[in-house]
Scaffold this motif. Structure first.
Motif, PDB file in Angstrom:
ATOM      1  N   THR A   1       9.687  21.755   7.004  1.00 27.09           N
ATOM      2  CA  THR A   1      10.505  21.111   7.944  1.00 27.09           C
ATOM      3  C   THR A   1       9.514  20.227   8.631  1.00 27.09           C
ATOM      4  O   THR A   1      10.205  19.702   9.529  1.00 27.09           O
TER       5      THR A   1
ATOM      6  N   ALA B   1       8.455  17.183   7.876  1.00 29.12           N
ATOM      7  CA  ALA B   1       9.223  16.245   7.406  1.00 29.12           C
ATOM      8  C   ALA B   1       9.821  15.783   8.619  1.00 29.12           C
ATOM      9  O   ALA B   1      10.138  14.347   8.594  1.00 29.12           O
TER      10      ALA B   1
ATOM     11  N   ASP C   1       6.887  13.527   9.575  1.00 26.95           N
ATOM     12  CA  ASP C   1       7.243  12.163   8.451  1.00 26.95           C
ATOM     13  C   ASP C   1       7.463  11.154   8.720  1.00 26.95           C
ATOM     14  O   ASP C   1       7.924   9.993   8.749  1.00 26.95           O
ATOM     15  N   GLN C   2       9.245  11.632   9.791  1.00 30.98           N
ATOM     16  CA  GLN C   2      10.348  11.039   9.910  1.00 30.98           C
ATOM     17  C   GLN C   2       9.735  10.279  11.638  1.00 30.98           C
ATOM     18  O   GLN C   2      10.706   9.753  12.472  1.00 30.98           O
TER      19      GLN C   2
ATOM     20  N   GLN D   1      15.993  21.175  10.951  1.00 31.67           N
ATOM     21  CA  GLN D   1      17.087  21.022   9.373  1.00 31.67           C
ATOM     22  C   GLN D   1      17.574  20.052   9.251  1.00 31.67           C
ATOM     23  O   GLN D   1      17.111  18.558   9.087  1.00 31.67           O
TER      24      GLN D   1
ATOM     25  N   VAL E   1      16.549  16.648  10.281  1.00 31.21           N
ATOM     26  CA  VAL E   1      16.074  15.655   9.200  1.00 31.21           C
ATOM     27  C   VAL E   1      16.321  15.869   7.990  1.00 31.21           C
ATOM     28  O   VAL E   1      16.466  14.341   7.343  1.00 31.21           O
TER      29      VAL E   1
ATOM     30  N   ASN F   1      16.026  16.262   3.115  1.00 23.77           N
ATOM     31  CA  ASN F   1      13.834  14.744   2.980  1.00 23.77           C
ATOM     32  C   ASN F   1      13.701  16.758   2.980  1.00 23.77           C
ATOM     33  O   ASN F   1      12.345  16.195   2.939  1.00 23.77           O
ATOM     34  N   VAL F   2      13.757  17.588   3.778  1.00 24.30           N
ATOM     35  CA  VAL F   2      13.290  18.855   3.321  1.00 24.30           C
ATOM     36  C   VAL F   2      12.534  18.902   2.116  1.00 24.30           C
ATOM     37  O   VAL F   2      11.353  19.665   1.747  1.00 24.30           O
TER      38      VAL F   2
ATOM     39  N   LYS G   1      12.949  17.370  -0.307  1.00 20.39           N
ATOM     40  CA  LYS G   1      11.590  16.345  -1.295  1.00 20.39           C
ATOM     41  C   LYS G   1      10.104  16.445  -0.340  1.00 20.39           C
ATOM     42  O   LYS G   1       9.178  15.776  -0.911  1.00 20.39           O
ATOM     43  N   MET G   2       9.720  16.835   0.728  1.00 17.68           N
ATOM     44  CA  MET G   2       8.851  17.040   1.228  1.00 17.68           C
ATOM     45  C   MET G   2       8.113  18.085   0.733  1.00 17.68           C
ATOM     46  O   MET G   2       7.180  18.303  -0.240  1.00 17.68           O
TER      47      MET G   2
END
Length: 803
Positions: free
Chosen positions: A409, A412, A415-416, A478, A481, A485-486, A488-489
């Motif tokens: 998490t 992710a 990453d954003q 979470q 985000v 997306n968590v 997929k990360m």
């Protein structure tokens, strides 16, 4: 010249045609009626039979080596090691020729005297005697190369046609290869009894020497066993074997290979066996679960054969030299630690499993668990299931990993572009609503609580939330985000369910609590995901095998590393920075290893299972502790392991010390490397404050902004925390409110005082006002006692983090 010698000369001089003619006579003389016609028909077709015999290397044992070339295990259907004729003692060659085919170097593949005698016996239902060494070699080749039951039966049937077929192959073989090549092939393929195939393995098995070291009496004993390996088994029937040995010695005297005195001296000696049987398979190995993983990798991978049966046969017959990634010192450190903390035969039936992986290569350095390797699951402390890996590699269906999932998490979020200062009001409970799965479906409201002695405070950011493993913080992070997306990360990092199901499978659809580790995974998956953070975002597929040398084909298969960048380097370094903070007053405090490290604990709901995953820049490891019978039904509560009893087991209680002791030993010979500094774009001005001794030490230089600790008195909590973190400090907000002239919920005091010069990354304690009022600004003068629970942050006892 005797009749036998004359026939041998005829066989050498007149060639195949004459041999066929003699064969007709030999087979037809005793025949009557229809049987004679059959024999003549078989012989008539002799010259038209195919004579080209494939002579592939016979089955031999495969060997698995560690990364230093030491043997891990040997695996075989037949205990055989091929050697060249020059590596066989000359006396061994003489002994086998004397007793089995004294005219070997004289005939053209067929001993006509012996063949005539054998033909008579064959017609009476017996196949005893008469075959030349070449014929015996041909028969063994046909037997060993048979790939079906029908071919096996054809190669061993009692019939004239089989004998004629062998003769035809023998004659053709003698014209194609040399006598020495045939003798070498024969001594490598022959069975010497007691599971020993080939003279090298027989010499090692019975006498503990190589074939080139055999003495006269030893060579004669082995030569004598070939005719009837079961009757003349040196170990099981020593008296019969000794008598047979003496027959061989007498024959060697008759043929002039040795003198009468040499024969007499050799016959006076006992067999003097030194029986040694190489271990077969993974069970006897000191690294059985890694061995099993290597076997599974070969048998389950399509690159090694068309189907699993073919691959299994290749492994057990091709004489493979399998070079692996195992580091025996690291493996030993891991095995010692898991056995110490979770004894193999503990009555609670708990198990500890640990994997070590090298970042940047994916090479598995160690694979240990606190169980004896064996097939009887009913035996206490025994299993053939490799709990370190996935179900399709001989493992289990996995275990929930708890808070060790929280770094996914964090990754992710970073990453954003979210910053370390991303904050949420995160008390001890909250309800998260509006989350959606990867199909867009809205999930039910999710009530979340912090677990055990975790204290969320009123607000947390990435640093404090990670240090305290605050469930309520990560639940909200979470949602911010996006659950999908968590997920997929995590998948980018190679995380997958151990049972092979996908996270978005309708039956196993990932739910609200993904960030809290509700998915069943293996320790190998977690170690490799954390290794991806350690490598700066480069994922490498786990690798156990580096090279396979196939002695049958002469080919070498190089196993290339399978690596790719899956996340931005700054994201990986940001996660590493956050996970280093857990050693500084967080859930991993007290588990330092004397060098920079990053780690996360994990405990599942109700202490069903406990985890610890962590890494240095050059080694990652994960530890699972739980009950294979079902962690939820057999939780880690009121458990006795060895001489210790635990009311509740958390990630830092047993998995943490296992990881700590393992890593201290495993990294002993590795260079002490530092992590890259925290990327400034995430809002922290600090760099990694750990020195060569690792997390938990305080740097003595690189102070924060020239103004020292910012004056945040009177500010709201979120604003004050953000200002202090932007100045390069870590922040601890005390749960205890104090009297102050500042409004309630604003900062009443900080320690050290505003303006104090501190090192980068130092902790500043913040105390909020209770709104009770005061006629002067509240400070806590140096040397005065702090209110209960409000003093400088001390390292807490190792306890439970979030679920």
């Amino acid at each position: 010249m005797g009749q036998g010698t004359l026939l041998q000369k005829i066989g050498q001089l007149v060639g195949v045609g004459a041999i066929a003619g003699v064969l007709v006579a030999a087979l037809a003389l005793p025949a009557v009626g229809g049987l004679g016609i059959t024999a003549r028909n078989v012989a008539t077709g002799f010259l038209n039979m195919p004579g080209e015999l494939e002579t592939p290397p016979p089955p031999q044992r495969s060997v698995i080596y560690d990364r230093n070339g030491e043997t891990i295990a040997e695996i075989y259907d037949q205990n055989r090691e091929l050697v060249e004729l020059d590596d066989m003692a000359p006396v061994m060659q003489k002994a086998i020729i004397a007793i089995e085919d004294s005219h070997f170097y004289e005939h053209g593949g067929i001993d006509l005297v012996g063949t005539f005698r054998a033909a008579l016996r064959t017609l009476s239902g017996s196949t005893q005697g008469g075959s030349s060494l070449t014929q015996q070699y041909v028969k063994n080749v046909l037997v060993e190369s048979a790939t079906s039951q029908a071919e096996q039966e054809e190669a061993t049937e009692t019939s004239i046609s089989r004998k004629v077929r062998e003769l035809r192959y023998a004659v053709a073989l003698e014209q194609r290869v040399s006598k020495d090549e045939i003798l070498e092939g024969y001594l490598n393929i022959a069975y010497f009894g007691d599971g020993a195939y080939g003279v090298e393995s027989a010499a090692q098995h019975y006498f503990g020497v190589s074939a080139d070291e055999l003495k006269l009496e030893q060579a004669a004993a082995l030569a004598g066993a070939v005719r009837y390996p079961y009757l003349y088994n040196l170990r099981l029937n020593p008296e019969d074997a000794k008598n047979r040995r003496n027959v061989v010695l007498d024959r060697m005297v008759e043929t002039g290979e040795i003198t009468e005195a040499e024969g007499k001296e050799a016959k006076a000696k006992d067999l003097e066996l030194d029986v040694r049987t190489p271990s077969n398979g993974c069970m006897p190995s000191k690294q059985p679960y890694f061995c099993d993983y290597v076997v599974q990798e070969i048998e389950k991978s399509e690159k090694f054969g068309k189907n699993e049966t073919e691959r299994a046969r290749w492994l057990r017959t091709a004489g493979l030299k399998i070079h692996t990634t195992l580091d025996v010192d690291m493996q030993e450190a891991a095995q010692k630690a898991v056995d110490k903390w979770v004894p193999r035969k503990n009555e609670a039936r708990k198990v500890a499993a640990e994997v070590l992986v090298e970042p940047g290569s994916g090479e598995i350095r160690g694979m240990a668990q606190s169980r004896n390797y064996g097939p009887d699951e009913s035996k206490l402390g025994e299993t053939s299931i490799n709990f370190t890996t996935d179900k399709n590699r001989g493992g289990s269906s996995g275990f929930q990993a708890g808070s060790t999932f929280k770094p996914f998490t964090l990754a992710a979020a970073l990453d954003q572009g979210k910053k370390f200062s991303t904050s949420f009001s995160s008390g001890n409970s909250t309800t998260v609503t509006g989350q959606r799965n990867c199909d867009g479906g809205r999930l039910m409201p999710w009530p979340v609580k912090n677990a055990g002695d975790t204290k969320g405070g009123t607000s947390n950011n990435m640093i404090t939330g990670t240090k305290g493993s605050v469930n309520t913080y990560f639940a909200q992070l979470q949602k911010s985000v996006g659950l999908c997306n968590v997920i997929k990360m995590a998948e980018k990092l190679g995380v997958h369910r151990a049972d092979g199901e996908s996270f978005d499978n309708p039956r196993t659809q990932a739910n609200n609590s993904f960030t809290l580790g509700s998915e069943e995974v293996s320790p190998l998956t977690m170690a490799n995901a954390y290794a991806t953070f350690a490598s700066g975002g480069v994922y490498c597929k786990p690798q156990a095998i580096t090279k396979i040398e196939d002695q049958q084909s002469g080919k070498t298969i190089e196993i290339e590393k399978d690596c790719e960048r899956v996340i931005d380097e700054d994201v990986a370094n940001g996660v590493s920075y956050l996970l280093q903070q857990t050693f500084k007053g967080g859930t991993t405090t007290g588990l330092e290893i004397g060098r920079p490290a990053a780690a996360k604990t994990g405990t599942t709901d109700g202490s069903a299972a406990a985890w610890f995953a962590g890494y240095t820049p050059n080694l990652a490891g994960s530890v699972f502790v739980g009950d294979p019978r079902g962690p939820q039904n057999y939780p880690l509560r009121n458990v006795t392991l060895g001489d210790r009893t635990y009311g509740v087991v958390y990630g830092a209680t047993i998995p943490g010390p296992i990881w700590q002791e393992t890593m201290r030993g495993a990294t002993e010979d590795l260079p002490k490397e530092k992590f890259p500094p925290a990327p400034k774009k995430y809002g922290s001005k600090s760099e990694d404050s750990s020195d060569d001794d690792g997390p938990g030490t305080t740097a003595t230089s690189n102070t924060a902004d020239d103004g020292g600790v910012p004056n945040v008195l009177g500010q709201r909590e979120n604003a004050a925390v953000r200002a202090l973190e932007d100045a390069g400090f870590e922040v601890n907000v005390s749960d205890t409110r104090i009297r102050s002239s500042h409004p309630e919920d604003t900062v009443a005091a900080v320690n050290p005082d505003p303006g104090t010069s501190l090192p980068q990354g130092a902790t500043v304690n913040v105390f909020l006002s209770n709104g009770a009022g005061s006629d002067r600004a509240t400070t806590v003068p140096e040397g005065r006692a702090w209110p209960p629970g409000t003093g400088p942050v001390m390292a807490p006892a190792m306890g439970r983090e979030g679920t």
